[in-house]
Design a protein around this motif. Structure first.
Motif, PDB file in Angstrom:
ATOM      1  N   ASP A  71       0.832  -1.212   0.000  1.00 65.20           N
ATOM      2  CA  ASP A  71       0.000   0.000   0.000  1.00 65.20           C
ATOM      3  C   ASP A  71       0.863   1.257   0.000  1.00 65.20           C
ATOM      4  O   ASP A  71       1.792   1.402   0.808  1.00 65.20           O
ATOM      5  CB  ASP A  71      -0.908   0.006   1.234  1.00 65.20           C
ATOM      6  CG  ASP A  71      -1.822   1.221   1.270  1.00 65.20           C
ATOM      7  OD1 ASP A  71      -2.506   1.457   0.261  1.00 65.20           O
ATOM      8  OD2 ASP A  71      -1.834   1.926   2.292  1.00 65.20           O
ATOM      9  N   GLY A  72       0.567   2.156  -0.927  1.00 63.13           N
ATOM     10  CA  GLY A  72       1.284   3.420  -1.007  1.00 63.13           C
ATOM     11  C   GLY A  72       2.520   3.405  -1.874  1.00 63.13           C
ATOM     12  O   GLY A  72       3.089   4.466  -2.151  1.00 63.13           O
ATOM     13  N   ALA A  73       2.950   2.227  -2.305  1.00 59.23           N
ATOM     14  CA  ALA A  73       4.166   2.150  -3.129  1.00 59.23           C
ATOM     15  C   ALA A  73       3.939   2.854  -4.461  1.00 59.23           C
ATOM     16  O   ALA A  73       2.911   2.664  -5.118  1.00 59.23           O
ATOM     17  CB  ALA A  73       4.552   0.694  -3.375  1.00 59.23           C
ATOM     18  N   ARG A  74       4.896   3.689  -4.846  1.00 65.87           N
ATOM     19  CA  ARG A  74       4.864   4.358  -6.151  1.00 65.87           C
ATOM     20  C   ARG A  74       5.463   3.385  -7.161  1.00 65.87           C
ATOM     21  O   ARG A  74       6.587   2.905  -6.992  1.00 65.87           O
ATOM     22  CB  ARG A  74       5.662   5.662  -6.107  1.00 65.87           C
ATOM     23  CG  ARG A  74       5.214   6.603  -5.035  1.00 65.87           C
ATOM     24  CD  ARG A  74       6.156   7.776  -4.869  1.00 65.87           C
ATOM     25  NE  ARG A  74       5.988   8.777  -5.925  1.00 65.87           N
ATOM     26  CZ  ARG A  74       6.883   9.045  -6.861  1.00 65.87           C
ATOM     27  NH1 ARG A  74       8.019   8.374  -6.924  1.00 65.87           N
ATOM     28  NH2 ARG A  74       6.653   9.988  -7.767  1.00 65.87           N
ATOM     29  N   VAL A  75       4.731   3.106  -8.240  1.00 64.14           N
ATOM     30  CA  VAL A  75       5.154   2.042  -9.158  1.00 64.14           C
ATOM     31  C   VAL A  75       4.973   2.447 -10.610  1.00 64.14           C
ATOM     32  O   VAL A  75       4.120   3.262 -10.946  1.00 64.14           O
ATOM     33  CB  VAL A  75       4.369   0.734  -8.903  1.00 64.14           C
ATOM     34  CG1 VAL A  75       4.666   0.166  -7.526  1.00 64.14           C
ATOM     35  CG2 VAL A  75       2.860   0.955  -9.073  1.00 64.14           C
ATOM     36  N   THR A  76       5.822   1.864 -11.452  1.00 58.73           N
ATOM     37  CA  THR A  76       5.574   1.886 -12.887  1.00 58.73           C
ATOM     38  C   THR A  76       5.178   0.478 -13.285  1.00 58.73           C
ATOM     39  O   THR A  76       5.611  -0.509 -12.667  1.00 58.73           O
ATOM     40  CB  THR A  76       6.795   2.390 -13.674  1.00 58.73           C
ATOM     41  OG1 THR A  76       6.446   2.512 -15.062  1.00 58.73           O
ATOM     42  CG2 THR A  76       7.997   1.474 -13.540  1.00 58.73           C
ATOM     43  N   ILE A  77       4.346   0.372 -14.302  1.00 61.00           N
ATOM     44  CA  ILE A  77       3.686  -0.899 -14.621  1.00 61.00           C
ATOM     45  C   ILE A  77       4.273  -1.532 -15.875  1.00 61.00           C
ATOM     46  O   ILE A  77       4.302  -0.917 -16.943  1.00 61.00           O
ATOM     47  CB  ILE A  77       2.174  -0.679 -14.826  1.00 61.00           C
ATOM     48  CG1 ILE A  77       1.530  -0.208 -13.520  1.00 61.00           C
ATOM     49  CG2 ILE A  77       1.496  -1.949 -15.338  1.00 61.00           C
ATOM     50  CD1 ILE A  77       0.085   0.251 -13.682  1.00 61.00           C
ATOM     51  N   ASN A  78       4.740  -2.770 -15.735  1.00 57.37           N
ATOM     52  CA  ASN A  78       5.046  -3.604 -16.892  1.00 57.37           C
ATOM     53  C   ASN A  78       3.726  -4.254 -17.304  1.00 57.37           C
ATOM     54  O   ASN A  78       3.215  -5.119 -16.595  1.00 57.37           O
ATOM     55  CB  ASN A  78       6.081  -4.668 -16.518  1.00 57.37           C
ATOM     56  CG  ASN A  78       6.383  -5.641 -17.652  1.00 57.37           C
ATOM     57  OD1 ASN A  78       5.662  -5.689 -18.646  1.00 57.37           O
ATOM     58  ND2 ASN A  78       7.421  -6.433 -17.512  1.00 57.37           N
ATOM     59  N   PRO A  79       3.142  -3.851 -18.424  1.00 55.54           N
ATOM     60  CA  PRO A  79       1.799  -4.321 -18.766  1.00 55.54           C
ATOM     61  C   PRO A  79       1.749  -5.711 -19.387  1.00 55.54           C
ATOM     62  O   PRO A  79       0.662  -6.234 -19.646  1.00 55.54           O
ATOM     63  CB  PRO A  79       1.319  -3.280 -19.775  1.00 55.54           C
ATOM     64  CG  PRO A  79       2.577  -2.859 -20.467  1.00 55.54           C
ATOM     65  CD  PRO A  79       3.649  -2.875 -19.407  1.00 55.54           C
ATOM     66  N   LEU A  80       2.918  -6.309 -19.639  1.00 60.76           N
ATOM     67  CA  LEU A  80       2.963  -7.618 -20.287  1.00 60.76           C
ATOM     68  C   LEU A  80       2.842  -8.715 -19.224  1.00 60.76           C
ATOM     69  O   LEU A  80       3.756  -8.932 -18.428  1.00 60.76           O
ATOM     70  CB  LEU A  80       4.266  -7.775 -21.066  1.00 60.76           C
ATOM     71  CG  LEU A  80       4.335  -8.928 -22.063  1.00 60.76           C
ATOM     72  CD1 LEU A  80       3.331  -8.719 -23.197  1.00 60.76           C
ATOM     73  CD2 LEU A  80       5.741  -9.066 -22.627  1.00 60.76           C
ATOM     74  N   VAL A  81       1.706  -9.379 -19.199  1.00 62.81           N
ATOM     75  CA  VAL A  81       1.419 -10.403 -18.195  1.00 62.81           C
ATOM     76  C   VAL A  81       1.655 -11.771 -18.818  1.00 62.81           C
ATOM     77  O   VAL A  81       1.032 -12.119 -19.828  1.00 62.81           O
ATOM     78  CB  VAL A  81      -0.035 -10.282 -17.690  1.00 62.81           C
ATOM     79  CG1 VAL A  81      -0.321 -11.332 -16.623  1.00 62.81           C
ATOM     80  CG2 VAL A  81      -0.288  -8.876 -17.146  1.00 62.81           C
TER      81      VAL A  81
END
Length: 326
Positions: A71-81
């Motif tokens: 909770d609260g972590a600032r993240v960038t998303i790798n959208p490849l699942v």
């Protein structure tokens, strides 16, 4: 939650939709920034059967985790699942996993929304001093990082490290930045659009030209049309490498005879591996890809206008980043 929904060819609507709901092993991310990708534009124009309407597009995103252990972590998303267990995944080539999915393509809704659900392993934490709008560039930058890495790995050790990038959009600019970060100091970008070429030269400090002359040991086609493949074929030197990133058209353009007689290596490059994504994110955090100040920010509520402006060629910046909370 509110989202920008693709409703049909050149039709986007900003409206209330059901809340994103994370499954087991996933997190809910409050989206703070999401870029418009060329693939989003292909879908918008009705050129991508993999993205049928109605659908929430958008996969170049960063934000903050809501709830749970992170909770609260600032993240960038790798959208490849990916599945994580097949031969491709086990060998670190997740991008060719036969069961791969990507957010913004069924069955996964995209990030042109206030919230999106993402698997835990697809989140890379962002340092507090890095703006999330810049962190959202990790996905398009990773596409080009992957292409540049493969091109350099395929090049002969004695090859002069010069490169030509065809296309001055976000992927082309990112390819130029990745090549430079990897030690290629002589990079030329071909961009026919006058306002974009001027932006590349003045704002991004790139060697941007309307037409390229001579031949190059490395050519990256960041557009992917028949005409750009023909240009790549003409401009690559004997023994050189063409890395093909763009998905503009399916066929035509390659000079197969020249490629055979002059031993030119052609590499199709698709997205990135998980390691490529992590390395790209770290390069952003370290500043190795430059200031990354070449995007334009707009409100997601007016995302339809942004698509229309891109369609009409009225946008100088290589990337528009949308903010759901403006």
């Amino acid at each position: 939650m509110k989202a920008l929904v693709y409703d049909g060819v050149e039709k986007l609507g900003f409206r209330e939709v059901p809340d994103a709901r994370p499954k087991a092993g996933e997190h809910l991310v409050r989206v703070e920034a999401v870029g418009i990708c060329g693939s989003d534009m292909h879908a918008y124009l009705g050129h991508d059967a993999r993205r049928p309407a109605p659908l929430i597009l958008g996969h170049e995103a960063a934000g903050a985790v809501i709830g749970g252990a992170r909770d609260g972590a600032r993240v960038t998303i790798n959208p490849l699942v990916t599945c994580g267990s097949c031969r491709a995944c086990a060998s670190g080539r997740e991008n060719i996993c036969p069961d791969r999915q990507i957010i913004s393509m069924p069955p996964r809704e995209g990030a042109f929304a206030q919230f999106v659900a993402v698997p835990d392993r697809n989140l890379v934490e962002v340092p507090g001093d890095v703006p999330l709008a810049k962190a959202a560039l990790a996905e398009p930058l990773a596409v080009s990082w992957h292409a540049a890495r493969l091109a350099l790995e395929a090049s002969h050790p004695d090859t002069d490290k010069r490169a030509l990038v065809i296309g001055g959009g976000a992927i082309g600019l990112a390819a130029a930045l990745a090549l430079s970060a990897m030690g290629v100091r002589d990079v030329t970008v071909v961009e026919p659009n006058d306002i974009r070429r001027t932006f590349l030269a003045d704002r991004c400090r790139q060697n941007a030209v309307a037409e390229a002359e001579g031949q190059f040991p490395i050519v990256i086609d960041a557009v992917g049309y028949s005409a750009t493949r023909a240009a790549a074929s003409a401009l690559v030197q004997p023994g050189g490498v063409i890395a093909h990133v763009g998905l503009g058209e399916d066929a035509g353009g390659l000079d197969i005879r020249k490629m055979t007689l002059q031993e030119i290596t052609f590499i199709g490059t698709y997205t990135y591996t998980a390691e490529d994504f992590r390395e790209t994110a770290q390069a952003i955090f370290d500043g190795r890809l430059g200031p990354l100040d070449w995007f334009e920010q707009r409100s997601l509520a007016y995302g339809a206008d942004a698509f229309r402006d891109l369609r009409a060629g009225r946008v100088a910046a290589p990337k528009i980043v949308l903010t759901p909370w403006m």
